[in-house]
Design a protein around this motif. Structure first.
Motif, PDB file in Angstrom:
ATOM      1  N   UNK A  22       0.873  -1.170   0.000  1.00  0.00           N
ATOM      2  CA  UNK A  22       0.000   0.000   0.000  1.00  0.00           C
ATOM      3  C   UNK A  22       0.911   1.222   0.000  1.00  0.00           C
ATOM      4  N   UNK A  23       1.193   1.729  -1.189  1.00  0.00           N
ATOM      5  CA  UNK A  23       2.275   2.705  -1.341  1.00  0.00           C
ATOM      6  C   UNK A  23       2.137   3.938  -0.453  1.00  0.00           C
ATOM      7  N   UNK A  24       1.026   4.659  -0.573  1.00  0.00           N
ATOM      8  CA  UNK A  24       0.916   5.902   0.182  1.00  0.00           C
ATOM      9  C   UNK A  24       0.889   5.641   1.678  1.00  0.00           C
ATOM     10  N   UNK A  25       0.122   4.636   2.108  1.00  0.00           N
ATOM     11  CA  UNK A  25       0.042   4.348   3.538  1.00  0.00           C
ATOM     12  C   UNK A  25       1.383   3.904   4.091  1.00  0.00           C
ATOM     13  N   UNK A  26       2.125   3.134   3.298  1.00  0.00           N
ATOM     14  CA  UNK A  26       3.450   2.718   3.753  1.00  0.00           C
ATOM     15  C   UNK A  26       4.340   3.926   4.011  1.00  0.00           C
ATOM     16  N   UNK A  27       4.417   4.835   3.048  1.00  0.00           N
ATOM     17  CA  UNK A  27       5.295   5.989   3.203  1.00  0.00           C
ATOM     18  C   UNK A  27       4.853   6.852   4.378  1.00  0.00           C
ATOM     19  N   UNK A  28       3.547   7.021   4.545  1.00  0.00           N
ATOM     20  CA  UNK A  28       3.042   7.794   5.677  1.00  0.00           C
ATOM     21  C   UNK A  28       3.426   7.140   6.995  1.00  0.00           C
ATOM     22  N   UNK A  29       3.246   5.827   7.083  1.00  0.00           N
ATOM     23  CA  UNK A  29       3.565   5.112   8.322  1.00  0.00           C
ATOM     24  C   UNK A  29       5.068   5.102   8.600  1.00  0.00           C
ATOM     25  N   UNK A  30       5.860   5.004   7.535  1.00  0.00           N
ATOM     26  CA  UNK A  30       7.308   5.038   7.734  1.00  0.00           C
ATOM     27  C   UNK A  30       7.736   6.398   8.266  1.00  0.00           C
ATOM     28  N   UNK A  31       7.157   7.458   7.725  1.00  0.00           N
ATOM     29  CA  UNK A  31       7.503   8.797   8.203  1.00  0.00           C
ATOM     30  C   UNK A  31       7.047   8.998   9.645  1.00  0.00           C
ATOM     31  N   UNK A  32       5.924   8.377   9.999  1.00  0.00           N
ATOM     32  CA  UNK A  32       5.483   8.430  11.395  1.00  0.00           C
ATOM     33  C   UNK A  32       6.508   7.755  12.292  1.00  0.00           C
ATOM     34  N   UNK A  33       6.948   6.561  11.904  1.00  0.00           N
ATOM     35  CA  UNK A  33       7.962   5.848  12.684  1.00  0.00           C
ATOM     36  C   UNK A  33       9.234   6.679  12.790  1.00  0.00           C
ATOM     37  N   UNK A  34       9.643   7.259  11.678  1.00  0.00           N
ATOM     38  CA  UNK A  34      10.852   8.071  11.666  1.00  0.00           C
ATOM     39  C   UNK A  34      10.701   9.270  12.599  1.00  0.00           C
ATOM     40  N   UNK A  38      12.942  10.049  15.744  1.00  0.00           N
ATOM     41  CA  UNK A  38      13.872  11.160  15.521  1.00  0.00           C
ATOM     42  C   UNK A  38      13.078  12.462  15.336  1.00  0.00           C
ATOM     43  N   UNK A  39      12.290  12.849  16.344  1.00  0.00           N
ATOM     44  CA  UNK A  39      11.392  14.002  16.155  1.00  0.00           C
ATOM     45  C   UNK A  39      12.105  15.314  15.851  1.00  0.00           C
ATOM     46  N   UNK A  40      13.176  15.611  16.571  1.00  0.00           N
ATOM     47  CA  UNK A  40      13.873  16.872  16.353  1.00  0.00           C
ATOM     48  C   UNK A  40      14.506  16.916  14.962  1.00  0.00           C
ATOM     49  N   UNK A  41      15.175  15.837  14.606  1.00  0.00           N
ATOM     50  CA  UNK A  41      15.833  15.798  13.297  1.00  0.00           C
ATOM     51  C   UNK A  41      14.809  15.810  12.172  1.00  0.00           C
ATOM     52  N   UNK A  42      13.727  15.046  12.339  1.00  0.00           N
ATOM     53  CA  UNK A  42      12.707  14.940  11.305  1.00  0.00           C
ATOM     54  C   UNK A  42      12.065  16.295  11.019  1.00  0.00           C
TER      55      UNK A  42
END
Length: 202
Positions: A22-34, A38-42
């Motif tokens: 699920x392309x869009x959901x995957x990228x969204x979830x990965x960015x959430x994990x990231x 790494x909240x400050x860096x992200x």
């Protein structure tokens, strides 16, 4: 070690193969994990936002406010007194529209908010108040994260960056052939020809 674009094979990438579910959901979830790890860096590399250590940061995906208002990624910043929102609308396989972005923006009209459109489509004209970040920009920005907590995180994030670079560089930034979207090309191989057709016919 960062693998060059010539060396990486998307078919051998765990990140890419998982993303195809699920392309869009995957990228969204990965960015959430990231962001959670790494909240400050992200936030700094994505939107030049610097947050102090006493700020509570919350990342949420698929935040539903109404039937027609479902946010891909909402980031809430709270210092105990004030709350600020960062809304990221992710458009990898679908084409963004001004109407949708304005509708999301209107929902936060009385709140301090930052709006970011993340899209594979090159040079989309966003409404006032929105920032545009291409997937190519995203890969470049994530490459600026100076260090990782462990080798596992480094492997995942590096693989993700390399996958995004290959996808972004495969997607043409311009086209002079009116009917080129009918031809078989590399976008078919990575499952992204449909968004190219939407962009070319918009």
């Amino acid at each position: 070690m960062v693998v060059t674009e010539k060396e990486i094979n998307l078919q051998n990438s765990a990140i890419y193969n998982i993303s195809m579910c699920s392309l869009e959901n995957f990228h969204t979830c990965f960015l959430k994990w990231l962001g959670q790890n790494y909240p400050h860096q992200f936030l700094n590399v994505l939107s030049n936002i610097n947050i102090p250590d006493n700020i509570n940061v919350k990342f949420e995906t698929q935040v539903r406010y109404s039937k027609d208002t479902i946010l891909d990624l909402q980031i809430t910043l709270n210092d105990g007194q004030k709350t600020e929102f960062i809304v990221i609308e992710n458009k990898l396989k679908s084409y963004p529209t001004q109407e949708q972005l304005i509708k999301y923006q209107n929902h936060f009209k009385d709140k301090k908010s930052t709006f970011i459109l993340l899209s594979l489509v090159p040079n989309f004209e966003v409404p006032n108040g929105w920032q545009y970040v291409s997937y190519k920009n995203l890969a470049e920005k994530l490459s600026q994260i100076p260090e990782f907590k462990n080798q596992y995180d480094e492997f995942l994030i590096t693989d993700y960056i390399n996958v995004v670079k290959v996808i972004a560089n495969t997607f043409p930034e311009t086209s002079t052939q009116q009917y080129d979207f009918y031809e078989t090309n590399k976008l078919d191989e990575i499952g992204l020809k449909d968004i190219y057709v939407k962009w070319r016919t918009s």
